[in-house]
Design an enzyme around this catalytic site. Structure first.
Site, mmCIF file in Angstrom:
data_model
loop_
_atom_site.group_PDB
_atom_site.id
_atom_site.type_symbol
_atom_site.label_atom_id
_atom_site.label_comp_id
_atom_site.label_asym_id
_atom_site.label_seq_id
_atom_site.Cartn_x
_atom_site.Cartn_y
_atom_site.Cartn_z
ATOM 1 N N SER A 52 38.899 41.261 38.263
ATOM 2 C CA SER A 52 40.207 41.898 38.070
ATOM 3 C C SER A 52 40.160 43.032 37.042
ATOM 4 C CB SER A 52 41.238 40.855 37.648
ATOM 5 O OG SER A 52 40.823 40.222 36.454
ATOM 6 N N ASP B 292 48.985 38.124 27.902
ATOM 7 C CA ASP B 292 47.686 38.369 28.544
ATOM 8 C C ASP B 292 46.913 39.361 27.677
ATOM 9 O OD1 ASP B 292 45.582 39.457 30.038
ATOM 10 O OD2 ASP B 292 46.656 39.286 31.934
ATOM 11 N N HIS C 152 43.710 41.697 30.377
ATOM 12 C CA HIS C 152 43.928 42.889 31.220
ATOM 13 C C HIS C 152 44.604 43.996 30.422
ATOM 14 C CE1 HIS C 152 43.532 39.432 34.002
ATOM 15 N NE2 HIS C 152 42.716 40.287 34.580
#
Ligand SMILES: *[C@@H]1O[C@H](CO)[C@@H](O)[C@H](O)[C@H]1NC(C)=O
Ligand SMILES: *[C@@H]1O[C@H](CO)[C@@H](O)[C@H](O)[C@H]1NC(C)=O
Ligand SMILES: *[C@@H]1O[C@H](CO)[C@@H](O)[C@H](O)[C@H]1NC(C)=O
Length: 275
Positions: A7, A251, A254
């Site tokens: 990702s 998060d 990311h």
């Protein structure tokens, strides 16, 4: 052009699409997802820029593009062609793989096939198993790409910011509520394993095929302020406890876009056109 990996590589892919697509009129572009593959098409240029989900590059039990949050991760040795057959024909490939190798203390490596009734699984350190994957990738490039006409890139590990104590913050905090970069030029977080960086260096030094290395780890490690933090799509509704303490669901892996990963693409652009 194809991005292959996890990702974080998808983030770099989306960054590149955002940078490019605004220059292309609506009727001359499209973007579609087919399971593990996302394809952006620039029709007037007969060109595609694609992302292929393969978080370990090798075949694993985490390869489903949607359902891959498994706790017991298993990677199959010698399986680069499982996904590799889908990368053939690309003129430019950008690989990455890292985070998934270091989620536990040991990696489970499958020696046979996922269909075997009795599976032969050995445990290995993250470094040993990562080296297997890196060598497989280099061998795949050697056998499947004409390096006089094509280019291959590899992006180093993307740093996370899960423990603010590492940059002199509070003992409980993480990237949540961070608004400025780290200004210590020597800063290097514990999530970016030097032992893995060493494996990358060793494999590439021995490699006979030219793979251009995008070493983004240090420059990204300063950016504790650049993560998606609490500003991302939540897959499950947040509990009152989480809402009362946003750091618990921030998060810190990311990155926001526009943002840091646009810089990775500027490096990619420079190394692609001015090798
Ligand atoms: C478009 O690209 C494909 C794949 O490289 C090629 O086979 C085809 O001939 C190209 N078409 C045009 C119109 O250039
Ligand atoms: C966020 O950081 C600011 C400045 O350091 C601080 O005053 C504030 O209390 C923090 N907010 C939360 C919710 O932690
Ligand atoms: C990537 O950059 C970091 C920081 O400059 C350096 O320590 C590391 O050795 C580099 N990695 C490789 C494989 O060259």
């Amino acid at each position: 052009m194809m991005f292959v990996g996890d990702s974080l590589n998808r983030g770099q892919y989306v960054s590149l699409i955002c940078l490019l697509h605004q220059l292309i009129p609506e009727h001359a572009k499209s973007m579609e997802t087919f399971d593990s593959l996302t394809v952006f098409r620039a029709k007037d240029y007969n060109a595609t820029i694609e992302f292929y989900w393969a978080p370990f590059l090798l075949e694993s039990n985490s390869d489903n593009a949607v359902i891959h949050r498994v706790t017991d991760r298993i990677v199959r040795k010698g399986s680069i062609n499982t996904h590799g057959r889908r990368w053939k024909g690309a003129d430019i490939i950008v690989f990455n793989t890292y985070l998934w190798w270091i989620t536990g203390s040991k990696m489970k490596i499958l020696l046979g096939s996922f269909n075997d009734k009795v599976k032969k699984i050995v445990e290995m350190s993250a470094e040993e198993s990562y080296r297997i994957a890196m060598k497989s990738m280099v061998r795949w490039v050697k056998l499947n790409m004409d390096t006089s006409k094509t280019r291959v890139f590899f992006t180093s590990m993307s740093p996370s910011h899960a423990k603010s104590i590492e940059w002199g913050g509070e003992s409980e905090g993480n990237c949540y509520n961070e608004t400025t970069p780290i200004d210590d030029p020597t800063y290097w977080g514990s999530d970016s394993k030097r032992s893995i960086m060493q494996v990358i260096g060793e494999v590439f030094r021995k490699s006979k095929v030219p793979i251009t290395f995008l070493n983004i780890t240090q420059l990204s490690s300063y950016r504790k302020d650049a993560h998606t933090s609490i500003y991302k799509k939540q897959w499950n509704p947040l509990t009152p406890e989480q809402l009362a303490n946003p750091a618990t669901y921030a998060d810190c892996v990311h990155w926001c876009l526009p943002g840091l990963q646009d810089t990775w693409n500027e490096l990619l652009f420079a190394k692609l056109f001015f090798p």
